[in-house]
Design a protein around this motif. Structure first.
Motif, PDB file in Angstrom:
ATOM      1  N   LEU A  19       6.113  -0.617 -11.309  1.00  0.00           N
ATOM      2  CA  LEU A  19       6.314  -1.311  -9.869  1.00  0.00           C
ATOM      3  C   LEU A  19       7.964  -1.789  -9.565  1.00  0.00           C
ATOM      4  O   LEU A  19       8.306  -2.291 -10.379  1.00  0.00           O
ATOM      5  N   LEU A  35      10.271  -0.941  -2.305  1.00  0.00           N
ATOM      6  CA  LEU A  35       9.073  -0.945  -2.807  1.00  0.00           C
ATOM      7  C   LEU A  35       8.570   0.425  -3.173  1.00  0.00           C
ATOM      8  O   LEU A  35       8.636   1.427  -2.341  1.00  0.00           O
ATOM      9  N   SER A  36       8.081   0.727  -4.449  1.00  0.00           N
ATOM     10  CA  SER A  36       7.592   1.898  -5.187  1.00  0.00           C
ATOM     11  C   SER A  36       6.649   1.800  -6.137  1.00  0.00           C
ATOM     12  O   SER A  36       6.767   0.701  -6.894  1.00  0.00           O
ATOM     13  N   THR A  38       3.214   1.802  -8.781  1.00  0.00           N
ATOM     14  CA  THR A  38       1.911   1.026  -8.794  1.00  0.00           C
ATOM     15  C   THR A  38       1.698  -0.316  -8.826  1.00  0.00           C
ATOM     16  O   THR A  38       2.386  -1.147  -9.039  1.00  0.00           O
ATOM     17  N   ILE A  39       0.644  -0.669  -7.775  1.00  0.00           N
ATOM     18  CA  ILE A  39       0.708  -2.047  -7.457  1.00  0.00           C
ATOM     19  C   ILE A  39      -0.607  -2.643  -8.117  1.00  0.00           C
ATOM     20  O   ILE A  39      -1.605  -1.935  -7.659  1.00  0.00           O
ATOM     21  N   LEU A  51       9.364   1.235   1.797  1.00  0.00           N
ATOM     22  CA  LEU A  51       8.773   2.081   0.716  1.00  0.00           C
ATOM     23  C   LEU A  51      10.033   2.957   0.325  1.00  0.00           C
ATOM     24  O   LEU A  51      10.804   3.581   1.302  1.00  0.00           O
ATOM     25  N   ASP A  54       6.289   6.818  -3.217  1.00  0.00           N
ATOM     26  CA  ASP A  54       4.893   6.620  -3.052  1.00  0.00           C
ATOM     27  C   ASP A  54       4.299   5.491  -3.886  1.00  0.00           C
ATOM     28  O   ASP A  54       5.003   4.928  -4.898  1.00  0.00           O
ATOM     29  N   VAL A  55       3.311   4.775  -3.378  1.00  0.00           N
ATOM     30  CA  VAL A  55       2.726   3.638  -3.840  1.00  0.00           C
ATOM     31  C   VAL A  55       1.172   4.004  -4.292  1.00  0.00           C
ATOM     32  O   VAL A  55       0.519   4.607  -3.512  1.00  0.00           O
ATOM     33  N   THR A  56       0.780   3.634  -5.559  1.00  0.00           N
ATOM     34  CA  THR A  56      -0.363   3.820  -5.856  1.00  0.00           C
ATOM     35  C   THR A  56      -1.286   2.368  -6.090  1.00  0.00           C
ATOM     36  O   THR A  56      -0.304   1.575  -6.808  1.00  0.00           O
ATOM     37  N   CYS A  57      -2.444   2.059  -5.558  1.00  0.00           N
ATOM     38  CA  CYS A  57      -2.951   0.921  -5.609  1.00  0.00           C
ATOM     39  C   CYS A  57      -3.973   0.755  -6.534  1.00  0.00           C
ATOM     40  O   CYS A  57      -4.872   1.715  -6.512  1.00  0.00           O
ATOM     41  N   CYS A  69      -4.007  -4.119  -0.820  1.00  0.00           N
ATOM     42  CA  CYS A  69      -2.960  -3.892  -2.005  1.00  0.00           C
ATOM     43  C   CYS A  69      -1.773  -4.402  -1.326  1.00  0.00           C
ATOM     44  O   CYS A  69      -0.894  -5.133  -2.369  1.00  0.00           O
ATOM     45  N   ILE A  86       0.679   5.501   0.623  1.00  0.00           N
ATOM     46  CA  ILE A  86       0.247   4.553   0.130  1.00  0.00           C
ATOM     47  C   ILE A  86      -1.298   4.908  -0.417  1.00  0.00           C
ATOM     48  O   ILE A  86      -2.147   5.107   0.762  1.00  0.00           O
TER      49      ILE A  86
END
Length: 325
Positions: A19, A35-36, A38-39, A51, A54-57, A69, A86
């Motif tokens: 994260l 922000l990028s 895994t959350i 961002l 990409d973000v993985t929740c 998320c 996201i």
């Protein structure tokens, strides 16, 4: 200029990495967070955030109600998707939330907030219930902007509003949501007890599913749906097609204006096959009001209508360069 930087993460922290959440200075001297990654536990933002990947929740369902998320923690800030995605933890319809579930996942949440913005381009997809949640009953939000965002393939509605007012949703794409709503009335955008909002210049395609319709009750999915006491909302200059219902207005809503939209091809062919009765299959405009005139339909390009009073559809014109033909 704000000088105190605060971030808050609620719930247990899982060892899911990476994260990235940093602060950078813009040219005008203000700051934004980056922000990028895994959350793994709800990330509450207190400053403008963008961002940078990409973000993985992967937020566990540990709290009663929504387990978002990303959540807005203060007013007057924005989240910029900056061309990134996201992504939630499910592949609808597998893993979708049931109506009886007391805990459920959502993508982005703004409750008790005013003047916050979600700005694209970017994608919000694959959450257990809603891609975006604005307000709750008794916890209103207002003056929210959602602009140039694609909200795709979330289990319930792409965006759900409760007690949300004076907000603007424009230039968005709402596609293939409500594929796993398990009987809840859902679609692209669902407004519940929400007033004086504008839905403008957006695309609503392929929202809803035939899986939970019935000949007795009809199919209650939609591209745009007005529920509860929603009033004074404007739906203007949108393209609405391939949804189970294009615009669905429930009986207790009034004073909404739907005008200057292209609303054609609702429901899609498979829904028509599964539910051949007109009311069960849905329509371009489906108004469940008990009396005519509770809501206004003006200058829409549409073909099918279910509801009281004089039908606003079919209303088909071909517009040339200089005049209607």
């Amino acid at each position: 200029m704000r000088t105190n930087r605060r971030w808050f993460v609620a719930g247990p922290i899982l060892l899911i990495l990476p994260l990235i959440f940093a602060v950078y200075a813009t040219g005008d001297g203000d700051h934004e967070a980056e922000l990028s990654g895994t959350i793994s536990s709800t990330l509450t933002i207190f400053d403008n955030t963008r961002l940078v990947g990409d973000v993985t929740c992967a937020v566990p369902l540990v709290l009663s109600g929504a387990n978002p998320c990303i959540a807005f923690g203060v007013d007057h800030i924005k989240l910029k998707l900056n061309g990134h995605t996201i992504t939630g933890p499910v592949t609808p319809p597998a893993g979708c939330s049931l109506p009886v579930d007391s805990m459920y996942g959502v993508g982005i949440e703004a409750i008790d907030r005013t003047d916050v913005k979600i700005e694209g381009p970017g994608v919000i997809q694959r959450f257990e219930r809603w891609g975006i949640l604005l307000g709750l009953t008794g916890h209103p939000s207002s003056h929210v902007t959602v602009r140039k965002v694609t909200v795709y393939r979330n289990c319930w509605s792409g965006m759900q509003t409760f007690s949300t007012s004076d907000s603007n949703f424009e230039d968005n794409v709402w596609a293939n949501n409500a594929v796993g709503s398990n009987g809840a009335a859902c679609g692209g955008i669902c407004l519940f007890n929400s007033n004086v909002n504008r839905l403008h210049r957006s695309t609503f395609y392929g929202n809803g599913t035939a899986a939970f319709g019935s000949a007795a009750l009809g199919n209650v999915d939609f591209g745009i749906g007005f529920e509860g006491t929603s009033s004074g909302n404007r739906v203007e200059e949108n393209n609405i097609g391939g949804n189970v219902n294009g615009v669905l207005v429930f009986a207790t809503t009034s004073g909404n204006v739907i005008r200057h939209n292209i609303i054609v091809g609702n429901p899609p062919a498979q829904v028509s096959v599964d539910f051949p009765g007109a009311a069960a299959a849905g329509a371009d405009i489906h108004d469940r009001s008990a009396t005519a005139g509770a809501n206004t339909y003006e200058d829409n390009f549409c073909l099918t209508y279910i509801g009281p009073g004089t039908a606003p559809c079919p209303n088909v014109v071909v517009k040339g360069d200089d005049k209607d033909e």
